[in-house]
Motif scaffolding. Structure first.
Motif, PDB file in Angstrom:
ATOM      1  N   VAL A 135      -9.867 -14.501 -17.725  1.00  0.00           N
ATOM      2  CA  VAL A 135     -10.178 -15.302 -18.632  1.00  0.00           C
ATOM      3  C   VAL A 135     -10.268 -16.758 -17.865  1.00  0.00           C
ATOM      4  O   VAL A 135     -11.128 -17.559 -17.900  1.00  0.00           O
ATOM      5  N   PHE A 136      -9.049 -17.031 -17.048  1.00  0.00           N
ATOM      6  CA  PHE A 136      -9.220 -18.357 -16.298  1.00  0.00           C
ATOM      7  C   PHE A 136     -10.266 -18.461 -15.372  1.00  0.00           C
ATOM      8  O   PHE A 136     -10.911 -19.469 -15.206  1.00  0.00           O
ATOM      9  N   THR A 137     -10.409 -17.570 -14.326  1.00  0.00           N
ATOM     10  CA  THR A 137     -11.489 -17.536 -13.489  1.00  0.00           C
ATOM     11  C   THR A 137     -12.888 -17.672 -14.314  1.00  0.00           C
ATOM     12  O   THR A 137     -13.912 -18.375 -13.795  1.00  0.00           O
ATOM     13  N   ALA A 138     -13.200 -16.694 -15.349  1.00  0.00           N
ATOM     14  CA  ALA A 138     -14.544 -16.990 -16.003  1.00  0.00           C
ATOM     15  C   ALA A 138     -14.545 -18.314 -16.672  1.00  0.00           C
ATOM     16  O   ALA A 138     -15.684 -18.911 -16.688  1.00  0.00           O
ATOM     17  N   PHE A 139     -13.581 -18.762 -17.163  1.00  0.00           N
ATOM     18  CA  PHE A 139     -13.808 -20.185 -17.709  1.00  0.00           C
ATOM     19  C   PHE A 139     -13.857 -21.235 -16.756  1.00  0.00           C
ATOM     20  O   PHE A 139     -14.726 -22.066 -16.953  1.00  0.00           O
ATOM     21  N   VAL A 140     -13.373 -21.063 -15.446  1.00  0.00           N
ATOM     22  CA  VAL A 140     -13.732 -22.028 -14.568  1.00  0.00           C
ATOM     23  C   VAL A 140     -15.107 -21.713 -14.101  1.00  0.00           C
ATOM     24  O   VAL A 140     -15.910 -22.980 -13.855  1.00  0.00           O
ATOM     25  N   SER A 157     -17.951 -16.483 -25.680  1.00  0.00           N
ATOM     26  CA  SER A 157     -18.093 -15.862 -24.598  1.00  0.00           C
ATOM     27  C   SER A 157     -16.827 -15.600 -23.640  1.00  0.00           C
ATOM     28  O   SER A 157     -16.790 -14.235 -23.263  1.00  0.00           O
ATOM     29  N   ILE A 158     -15.990 -16.491 -23.697  1.00  0.00           N
ATOM     30  CA  ILE A 158     -14.645 -16.194 -23.102  1.00  0.00           C
ATOM     31  C   ILE A 158     -13.729 -15.211 -23.901  1.00  0.00           C
ATOM     32  O   ILE A 158     -13.411 -14.471 -23.267  1.00  0.00           O
ATOM     33  N   LEU A 159     -13.902 -15.271 -25.090  1.00  0.00           N
ATOM     34  CA  LEU A 159     -13.176 -13.960 -25.895  1.00  0.00           C
ATOM     35  C   LEU A 159     -13.944 -12.685 -25.469  1.00  0.00           C
ATOM     36  O   LEU A 159     -12.966 -11.756 -25.362  1.00  0.00           O
ATOM     37  N   PHE A 160     -15.061 -12.603 -25.454  1.00  0.00           N
ATOM     38  CA  PHE A 160     -15.779 -11.302 -25.033  1.00  0.00           C
ATOM     39  C   PHE A 160     -15.482 -10.743 -23.714  1.00  0.00           C
ATOM     40  O   PHE A 160     -15.243  -9.472 -23.312  1.00  0.00           O
ATOM     41  N   PRO A 175     -15.746 -14.878 -12.732  1.00  0.00           N
ATOM     42  CA  PRO A 175     -16.432 -16.323 -12.347  1.00  0.00           C
ATOM     43  C   PRO A 175     -17.853 -16.421 -12.382  1.00  0.00           C
ATOM     44  O   PRO A 175     -18.514 -17.436 -12.900  1.00  0.00           O
ATOM     45  N   MET A 176     -18.275 -15.058 -11.868  1.00  0.00           N
ATOM     46  CA  MET A 176     -19.769 -15.198 -11.996  1.00  0.00           C
ATOM     47  C   MET A 176     -20.472 -14.939 -13.157  1.00  0.00           C
ATOM     48  O   MET A 176     -21.463 -15.469 -13.600  1.00  0.00           O
ATOM     49  N   ILE A 177     -19.529 -14.110 -14.100  1.00  0.00           N
ATOM     50  CA  ILE A 177     -19.922 -13.852 -15.427  1.00  0.00           C
ATOM     51  C   ILE A 177     -19.965 -15.421 -16.330  1.00  0.00           C
ATOM     52  O   ILE A 177     -20.853 -15.640 -16.943  1.00  0.00           O
ATOM     53  N   GLY A 178     -18.920 -16.124 -15.943  1.00  0.00           N
ATOM     54  CA  GLY A 178     -18.719 -17.339 -16.700  1.00  0.00           C
ATOM     55  C   GLY A 178     -19.974 -18.227 -16.042  1.00  0.00           C
ATOM     56  O   GLY A 178     -20.528 -18.950 -16.991  1.00  0.00           O
ATOM     57  N   TRP A 179     -20.278 -18.243 -14.962  1.00  0.00           N
ATOM     58  CA  TRP A 179     -21.322 -19.054 -14.602  1.00  0.00           C
ATOM     59  C   TRP A 179     -22.740 -18.536 -15.081  1.00  0.00           C
ATOM     60  O   TRP A 179     -23.533 -19.532 -15.500  1.00  0.00           O
TER      61      TRP A 179
END
Length: 312
Positions: free
Chosen positions: A33-38, A55-58, A160-164
């Motif tokens: 969660v944290f790395t995706a959020f970043v 998005s973070i939830l999923f 983090p790639m997903i979050g980006w």
């Protein structure tokens, strides 16, 4: 699963809510969660706060799905290891087929809902992450090769790639750098754990590097990967997502990490046994903070930029 998994097919009745939550590996999920959020926060552009939250939830649900399916498949291994034998499945509190059903359901929900909430690139990366962790790593590499944690580490490096991708709809050099940071961190982190867990992996039949090639080779590999990781982490400070806070953090942390890796490399088993693997344990504890501090520094620099307070 092997025949040892038969012992996990017991009636559950003592399982509580916490047991089902534990299937999702919440500590691992927190890093996801944290790395995706970043990844979302450092990406150029922005999304609506509700889209970001959803998005973070999923992404978190996808990480939890991977954890549940990993625990289902590895129930026989978990039963033999001191570190994992009290988990919900090997202890008999949750049936293995329940964990499988939960994992599959969460995997499907997380990918479909992320596609609807953000875009198909992010959802595709999440689907591939779940597949990679469950099939490539858990079902194949983990029991087959001492390079299991090296190749399998890619699964934990995708968030983090997903979050980006949630924000940008694509993959870029900056998101690959965040991926590489986690990917290169994973082997030293887990090999340090393997050193002081001693016979756990051997007893479970997992071909970790220390089991197949010995502790001396494992110590050399920890140093080798750290020597690659340190300049990579510092160089990220000069990329589009870097900044002064990150650069200062990376220099200090990687000097500490390198110092710890050299100390491990210089030791032998006699010295390690004499102090109960104090150096290896210390290095492992540092590795637990390593990623959170690096990604936290990226978040601070990105926040300064958004506030118009960037230093350079």
């Amino acid at each position: 699963m092997t025949d040892a998994s038969v012992n996990t097919e017991v009636q559950s009745g003592d399982a509580g809510f916490g047991d089902y939550v534990s299937l999702l590996k919440p500590r691992v999920m927190s890093l996801v969660v944290f790395t995706a959020f970043v990844g979302m926060m450092v990406a150029p552009g922005a999304v609506h706060p509700m889209v970001g939250f959803a998005s973070i939830l999923f992404i978190a649900l996808g990480g939890g799905a991977s954890g549940a399916l990993n625990m289902w498949w590895d129930a026989d291994i978990d039963q033999r290891m001191r570190r994992t034998r009290t988990r919900a499945i090997p202890s008999g509190r949750v049936r293995a087929d329940e964990a499988r059903a939960i994992g599959l359901a969460l995997a499907g929900i997380s990918v479909v809902m992320l596609a609807l909430a953000s875009n198909f690139v992010a959802a595709g990366l999440l689907a591939f992450t779940i597949f990679f962790y469950v099939v490539i790593y858990t079902m194949w590499l983990k029991r087959w090769t001492p390079q299991n944690i090296v190749i399998g580490g890619a699964a934990g490096a995708f968030p983090p790639m997903i979050g980006w991708a949630v924000v940008t709809g694509n993959v870029s050099l900056e998101s690959v750098l965040m991926f590489a940071l986690i990917f290169m961190w994973t082997p030293p982190h887990f090999w340090a754990l393997a050193l002081f867990m001693k016979s756990d992996y051997a007893d479970a039949g997992v071909p970790m590097l220390n089991v197949t090639h010995g502790r001396r080779t494992t110590r050399r590999h920890i140093l080798g990967y750290t020597l690659i990781l340190a300049p990579l982490a510092i160089a990220t400070g000069f990329s589009g997502i870097g900044g002064p806070v990150y650069l200062a953090t990376a220099i200090v942390l990687n000097l500490m990490f390198l110092r710890g890796a050299i100390a491990i490399w210089r030791r032998d088993d006699a010295a390690a046994d004499a102090d109960n693997y104090a150096v290896e344990r210390s290095f492992f504890r540092l590795s637990l903070y390593y990623l959170f501090l690096h990604f936290g520094a990226l978040l601070i620099d990105a926040s300064l930029v958004r506030l118009g307070l960037e230093i350079w």
